[in-house]
Design a protein around this motif. Structure first.
Motif, PDB file in Angstrom:
ATOM      1  N   SER A 179       0.814  -1.226   0.000  1.00 66.73           N
ATOM      2  CA  SER A 179       0.000   0.000   0.000  1.00 66.73           C
ATOM      3  C   SER A 179       0.836   1.260   0.000  1.00 66.73           C
ATOM      4  N   GLU A 180       2.010   1.235   0.658  1.00 68.78           N
ATOM      5  CA  GLU A 180       2.836   2.449   0.692  1.00 68.78           C
ATOM      6  C   GLU A 180       3.518   2.734  -0.645  1.00 68.78           C
ATOM      7  N   VAL A 181       3.543   1.752  -1.559  1.00 68.71           N
ATOM      8  CA  VAL A 181       4.091   1.953  -2.908  1.00 68.71           C
ATOM      9  C   VAL A 181       2.954   2.053  -3.917  1.00 68.71           C
ATOM     10  N   GLY A 182       2.058   1.063  -3.926  1.00 65.61           N
ATOM     11  CA  GLY A 182       0.867   1.126  -4.764  1.00 65.61           C
ATOM     12  C   GLY A 182       1.140   0.964  -6.242  1.00 65.61           C
ATOM     13  N   MET A 183       1.910  -0.050  -6.599  1.00 67.12           N
ATOM     14  CA  MET A 183       2.276  -0.248  -8.003  1.00 67.12           C
ATOM     15  C   MET A 183       1.556  -1.473  -8.561  1.00 67.12           C
ATOM     16  N   ALA A 184       1.240  -1.433  -9.868  1.00 70.16           N
ATOM     17  CA  ALA A 184       0.625  -2.564 -10.564  1.00 70.16           C
ATOM     18  C   ALA A 184       1.322  -2.748 -11.892  1.00 70.16           C
ATOM     19  N   LEU A 185       1.418  -4.008 -12.335  1.00 67.34           N
ATOM     20  CA  LEU A 185       2.045  -4.322 -13.624  1.00 67.34           C
ATOM     21  C   LEU A 185       1.082  -5.136 -14.478  1.00 67.34           C
ATOM     22  N   ILE A 186       0.743  -4.626 -15.669  1.00 71.43           N
ATOM     23  CA  ILE A 186      -0.022  -5.379 -16.662  1.00 71.43           C
ATOM     24  C   ILE A 186       1.004  -6.042 -17.565  1.00 71.43           C
ATOM     25  N   PRO A 187       1.174  -7.375 -17.483  1.00 66.50           N
ATOM     26  CA  PRO A 187       2.305  -8.029 -18.143  1.00 66.50           C
ATOM     27  C   PRO A 187       2.121  -8.201 -19.638  1.00 66.50           C
ATOM     28  N   GLU A 188       3.188  -8.684 -20.256  1.00 66.44           N
ATOM     29  CA  GLU A 188       3.236  -8.820 -21.711  1.00 66.44           C
ATOM     30  C   GLU A 188       2.328  -9.922 -22.226  1.00 66.44           C
ATOM     31  N   LEU A 220     -10.303 -12.078 -11.097  1.00 63.18           N
ATOM     32  CA  LEU A 220     -10.533 -10.659 -10.837  1.00 63.18           C
ATOM     33  C   LEU A 220     -10.097 -10.241  -9.437  1.00 63.18           C
ATOM     34  N   THR A 221     -10.278 -11.116  -8.464  1.00 60.10           N
ATOM     35  CA  THR A 221      -9.985 -10.741  -7.076  1.00 60.10           C
ATOM     36  C   THR A 221      -8.618 -11.223  -6.596  1.00 60.10           C
ATOM     37  N   LEU A 222      -7.862 -11.875  -7.472  1.00 63.70           N
ATOM     38  CA  LEU A 222      -6.629 -12.526  -7.048  1.00 63.70           C
ATOM     39  C   LEU A 222      -5.620 -11.550  -6.453  1.00 63.70           C
ATOM     40  N   ALA A 223      -5.437 -10.378  -7.084  1.00 61.89           N
ATOM     41  CA  ALA A 223      -4.421  -9.432  -6.617  1.00 61.89           C
ATOM     42  C   ALA A 223      -4.874  -8.648  -5.392  1.00 61.89           C
ATOM     43  N   GLY A 224      -6.175  -8.624  -5.140  1.00 65.11           N
ATOM     44  CA  GLY A 224      -6.689  -7.799  -4.041  1.00 65.11           C
ATOM     45  C   GLY A 224      -7.391  -8.573  -2.955  1.00 65.11           C
ATOM     46  N   LEU A 225      -6.987  -9.829  -2.762  1.00 63.11           N
ATOM     47  CA  LEU A 225      -7.654 -10.647  -1.752  1.00 63.11           C
ATOM     48  C   LEU A 225      -7.550 -10.046  -0.352  1.00 63.11           C
ATOM     49  N   GLY A 226      -6.443  -9.339  -0.096  1.00 66.57           N
ATOM     50  CA  GLY A 226      -6.281  -8.736   1.224  1.00 66.57           C
ATOM     51  C   GLY A 226      -7.344  -7.704   1.542  1.00 66.57           C
ATOM     52  N   ARG A 227      -7.976  -7.150   0.521  1.00 71.48           N
ATOM     53  CA  ARG A 227      -8.994  -6.129   0.730  1.00 71.48           C
ATOM     54  C   ARG A 227     -10.359  -6.718   1.041  1.00 71.48           C
ATOM     55  N   ILE A 228     -10.543  -8.003   0.769  1.00 69.32           N
ATOM     56  CA  ILE A 228     -11.859  -8.612   0.986  1.00 69.32           C
ATOM     57  C   ILE A 228     -11.769  -9.817   1.924  1.00 69.32           C
ATOM     58  N   SER A 229     -10.721  -9.873   2.725  1.00 69.51           N
ATOM     59  CA  SER A 229     -10.562 -10.996   3.644  1.00 69.51           C
ATOM     60  C   SER A 229     -10.054 -10.514   4.993  1.00 69.51           C
ATOM     61  N   ALA A 230     -10.281 -11.314   5.998  1.00 71.87           N
ATOM     62  CA  ALA A 230      -9.789 -11.034   7.344  1.00 71.87           C
ATOM     63  C   ALA A 230      -9.367 -12.348   7.977  1.00 71.87           C
ATOM     64  N   PHE A 231      -8.152 -12.367   8.532  1.00 67.84           N
ATOM     65  CA  PHE A 231      -7.612 -13.560   9.190  1.00 67.84           C
ATOM     66  C   PHE A 231      -7.610 -14.769   8.244  1.00 67.84           C
ATOM     67  N   GLY A 232      -7.349 -14.482   6.949  1.00 63.87           N
ATOM     68  CA  GLY A 232      -7.249 -15.557   5.976  1.00 63.87           C
ATOM     69  C   GLY A 232      -8.568 -16.072   5.452  1.00 63.87           C
ATOM     70  N   TRP A 273      -5.876  -5.738 -11.303  1.00 64.62           N
ATOM     71  CA  TRP A 273      -4.959  -4.817 -10.635  1.00 64.62           C
ATOM     72  C   TRP A 273      -5.652  -3.520 -10.203  1.00 64.62           C
ATOM     73  N   LEU A 274      -6.722  -3.132 -10.897  1.00 61.22           N
ATOM     74  CA  LEU A 274      -7.444  -1.937 -10.467  1.00 61.22           C
ATOM     75  C   LEU A 274      -8.086  -2.141  -9.101  1.00 61.22           C
ATOM     76  N   MET A 275      -8.363  -3.390  -8.752  1.00 64.56           N
ATOM     77  CA  MET A 275      -8.937  -3.668  -7.433  1.00 64.56           C
ATOM     78  C   MET A 275      -7.993  -3.256  -6.310  1.00 64.56           C
ATOM     79  N   THR A 276      -6.685  -3.213  -6.588  1.00 69.41           N
ATOM     80  CA  THR A 276      -5.717  -2.811  -5.562  1.00 69.41           C
ATOM     81  C   THR A 276      -5.603  -1.295  -5.451  1.00 69.41           C
TER      82      THR A 276
END
Length: 502
Positions: A324-333, A350-362, A407-410
């Motif tokens: 979060s303190e960097v906030g970078m995303a990469l759309i790969p080749e 769709l939710t793979l990169a942002g699972l931390g935003r929709i989960s608690a304690f795993g 990646w926009l989810m992050t």
């Protein structure tokens, strides 16, 4: 192909489609992603079985239970998504289905000889048959894929976006190969979104839309505007969103100084400000991909410095880059191998990169997950029968939207893009251009590598041109022209370009 239909559950991929191709001609098939082109190709090559319709070869009705039967009949495909095995050699890949044998064992000498002949026929004699495929860049792997197809001695060669990963030099080589094959009497079916290629290569064209063939015609009898409007079913206006330059006093959100990695990056300096789209140009393989990977923490042992928001950062992994303190995303080749997990569902990707935003304690909050999936699907207008189907079942353009949406989810503030519109249709490209401009207007900083000069000209506030691992020129304003991009890419410079000191 006569009245061919193919359904996947309630989704109609092809509806009573017709197509006629002839020997000694290049027939182009045009249409947006999801128009039915790839399904038609898979029917022809025995990958899928149609629900209705028939196929005639030399006037005789044929059916293919699988790709092997189609290959034996002389129908061979070159897919956009490579079918190579990275840990095998080039020769082993080219002859993987039918290696030469001697006394019951694979004849390695004959294998290398046949592979070398196929590579030469494909215009790539510089690729050694003993090289491992994983050691080749994407553009050279595509040449191996073409050689693999030619080794099967096809009568009908189907090419699905076969030049989308190639360098401009390789594209010219492939064009000469295809013209020679046409002169030899081969029938070629050519699928491409690049109108320049269609103009140069095709003898005939067929436009598909929504699983139906709209019209077939001789090349040159319809304008580009007419063809695009046939593809999208509405009047087309090719325009990029207006550029908005950020105030010059805005501090960079991302900077690097003296970034060096092996022979690929040589003391690269870069500043990226919120609200701007900075393009990266140059001939393919000049360090553009490595620059993006270094910034995202994929490459190790680089030297130099990277600062984000004015603070020095040592990005040692993608986890560091997406924090979060960097906030970078990469759309790969390569969306198939680097951006998506194809067997998993659209929603899971769709939710793979942002699972931390929709989960608690795993534990994932399923209601929040569904809300996020619905929001991302609507925001990027992803066309899918359901978020629960495998993402591999989507068209190429919709798969690319999933990669971006993931990646926009992050909620990134720095977005790195590696040729994001490769192999997708004109309508989806327009959507991506508008999305990038909207993200920039909302404050995101975007670093955008593209092999399409029109995109660099139309989308970017500035363009940094790379040559031999260095940024050799910076183009701004009305200096961002095709002439200046080419001159800078060849490192010959021009009076209108701003040279960057080595």
């Amino acid at each position: 192909m006569e009245k061919v239909s193919k359904r996947y559950g309630g989704v109609v991929a092809l509806h009573e489609a017709d197509l006629a191709i002839r020997a000694g001609a290049i027939h182009a098939v045009l249409g947006e992603n999801g128009a039915g082109k790839s399904t038609l190709m898979k029917v022809m090559s025995g990958v899928v079985t149609p629900n209705e319709g028939r196929m005639l070869l030399d006037g005789h009705e044929v059916t293919f239970p699988g790709p092997t039967a189609a290959n034996r009949a002389g129908i061979v495909c070159v897919f956009q998504e490579l079918s190579l095995i990275p840990d095998l050699s080039v020769a082993e890949n080219i002859l993987v289905s039918n290696p030469p044998r001697r006394f019951g064992l694979i004849d390695r000498r004959a294998q290398r000889r046949i592979a070398g002949e196929a590579l030469a026929r494909a215009g790539a004699p510089d690729i050694h048959p003993d090289m491992l495929v994983r050691d080749l860049p994407l553009s050279r792997r595509q040449m191996v894929e073409i050689a693999k197809a030619l080794a099967r001695e096809p009568r009908i060669l189907i090419l699905d976006e076969a030049t989308s990963a190639l360098t401009k030099a390789d594209v010219r080589t492939v064009f000469e190969v295809l013209k020679r094959l046409r002169a030899e009497g081969m029938a070629l079916l050519y699928i491409s979104h690049r109108m320049d290629e269609i103009d140069e290569l095709a003898d005939e064209c067929t436009v598909f839309r929504n699983g139906r063939n709209i019209q077939s015609f001789a090349t040159g009898t319809r304008s580009r505007q007419d063809m695009i409007e046939m593809m999208i079913g509405r009047e087309y206006r090719h325009a990029f969103p207006p550029k908005v330059d950020p105030p010059p006093q805005v501090a960079p959100v991302l900077s690097c100084r003296g970034l060096t990695w092996g022979r690929s990056l040589d003391k690269v300096d870069l500043d990226l400000r919120p609200g701007e789209i900075v393009g990266i140009g140059g001939l393919d393989g000049q360090g553009q991909r490595e620059l993006l990977l270094a910034l995202f923490g994929v490459l190790r042992n680089w030297s130099g410095s990277i600062t984000v928001g004015g603070a020095a950062r040592r990005l040692a992994s993608p986890r560091d880059a997406k924090a979060s303190e960097v906030g970078m995303a990469l759309i790969p080749e390569d969306r198939k191998t680097e951006g998506l997990l194809l067997p998993m569902t659209v929603g899971e990707n769709l939710t793979l990169a942002g699972l931390g935003r929709i989960s608690a304690f795993g534990v994932v909050d399923r209601a929040a997950e569904r809300a996020a999936i619905d929001a991302l699907t609507a925001k990027l207008q992803i066309k899918t029968a359901s978020p629960d189907i495998p993402v591999g079942a989507l068209s190429g353009g919709n798969q690319q939207k999933v990669v971006i949406a993931k990646w926009l989810m992050t909620e990134p503030r720095i977005i790195l893009l590696n040729d994001p519109t490769r192999g997708i249709d004109v309508g989806t490209k327009q959507e991506i251009y508008r999305l990038l401009r909207r993200l920039a207007d909302e404050g995101a900083a975007i670093l955008y590598y593209s092999t399409d000069y029109d995109e660099l000209i139309g989308c970017c506030n500035r363009v940094l041109v790379m040559y031999d691992g260095r940024v050799t020129a910076e183009l701004t304003g009305d200096r961002i022209t095709e002439h200046n991009l080419i001159a800078s890419a060849l490192d010959v410079g021009d009076a209108t370009t701003e040279r960057v000191a080595s």
